[in-house]
Motif scaffolding. Sequence first.
Motif, PDB file in Angstrom:
ATOM      1  N   THR A  27      36.341 -82.610 -12.377  1.00  0.00           N
ATOM      2  CA  THR A  27      37.538 -81.901 -12.761  1.00  0.00           C
ATOM      3  C   THR A  27      36.696 -80.576 -12.927  1.00  0.00           C
ATOM      4  OG1 THR A  27      38.540 -83.576 -13.891  1.00  0.00           O
ATOM      5  CG2 THR A  27      39.329 -81.351 -14.349  1.00  0.00           C
ATOM      6  N   ASP A  28      37.285 -79.388 -12.192  1.00  0.00           N
ATOM      7  CA  ASP A  28      36.729 -78.050 -12.195  1.00  0.00           C
ATOM      8  C   ASP A  28      37.482 -77.313 -13.416  1.00  0.00           C
ATOM      9  OD1 ASP A  28      39.331 -77.147 -11.475  1.00  0.00           O
ATOM     10  OD2 ASP A  28      38.569 -76.591  -9.449  1.00  0.00           O
ATOM     11  N   GLY A  31      40.831 -77.448 -14.314  1.00  0.00           N
ATOM     12  CA  GLY A  31      41.678 -78.651 -14.222  1.00  0.00           C
ATOM     13  C   GLY A  31      41.807 -79.303 -12.863  1.00  0.00           C
ATOM     14  N   ASP A  32      41.495 -78.827 -11.907  1.00  0.00           N
ATOM     15  CA  ASP A  32      41.820 -79.292 -10.501  1.00  0.00           C
ATOM     16  C   ASP A  32      40.605 -80.521 -10.565  1.00  0.00           C
ATOM     17  OD1 ASP A  32      43.999 -77.647  -9.489  1.00  0.00           O
ATOM     18  OD2 ASP A  32      42.544 -76.308  -9.359  1.00  0.00           O
ATOM     19  N   ARG A  33      41.281 -81.714  -9.571  1.00  0.00           N
ATOM     20  CA  ARG A  33      40.522 -82.839  -9.756  1.00  0.00           C
ATOM     21  C   ARG A  33      40.116 -83.260  -8.245  1.00  0.00           C
ATOM     22  NH1 ARG A  33      44.539 -86.795 -12.108  1.00  0.00           N
ATOM     23  NH2 ARG A  33      45.871 -85.464 -10.737  1.00  0.00           N
ATOM     24  N   GLY A  56      43.235 -77.948  -4.346  1.00  0.00           N
ATOM     25  CA  GLY A  56      41.729 -78.164  -3.980  1.00  0.00           C
ATOM     26  C   GLY A  56      40.933 -78.398  -5.300  1.00  0.00           C
ATOM     27  N   SER A  57      39.630 -78.422  -5.320  1.00  0.00           N
ATOM     28  CA  SER A  57      38.640 -78.491  -6.375  1.00  0.00           C
ATOM     29  C   SER A  57      37.584 -77.798  -6.159  1.00  0.00           C
ATOM     30  CB  SER A  57      38.523 -79.903  -6.970  1.00  0.00           C
ATOM     31  OG  SER A  57      37.889 -80.072  -8.029  1.00  0.00           O
ATOM     32  N   ALA A  62      25.374 -75.810  -8.619  1.00  0.00           N
ATOM     33  CA  ALA A  62      24.293 -76.556  -9.436  1.00  0.00           C
ATOM     34  C   ALA A  62      24.554 -77.881  -9.676  1.00  0.00           C
ATOM     35  CB  ALA A  62      24.308 -75.998 -10.908  1.00  0.00           C
ATOM     36  N   GLU A  63      25.893 -78.349  -9.329  1.00  0.00           N
ATOM     37  CA  GLU A  63      26.094 -79.942  -9.167  1.00  0.00           C
ATOM     38  C   GLU A  63      26.117 -80.531  -7.907  1.00  0.00           C
ATOM     39  OE1 GLU A  63      29.595 -80.963 -11.549  1.00  0.00           O
ATOM     40  OE2 GLU A  63      29.327 -79.184 -13.029  1.00  0.00           O
TER      41      GLU A  63
END
Length: 86
Positions: A27-28, A31-33, A56-57, A62-63
Amino acid sequence: MTHTEIVTILSPAPVGAVPHDSAFKHTDVDGDRLLISTARFDDGTPGLYFRTDPNGSSLPLAELPALIARLQVIADAATAEAATNP
């Protein structure tokens, strides 16, 4: 006394989407998933399923290493599912 009931109706999983514990869920900040999971094509070919909210998300760079590692786990799970459920 007034009674209000809230009912949530969830649509079924899309054809080809196979729920699996290996799924990547994110979840960004707004709140977009994002969901990435195993998939199966009609001919039994294993694949990957991608779904986001309509906007979109976003995923921080970094992830990205964790996402790349999880993609391999999901791909391995999809391959194993296809092999055990022809």
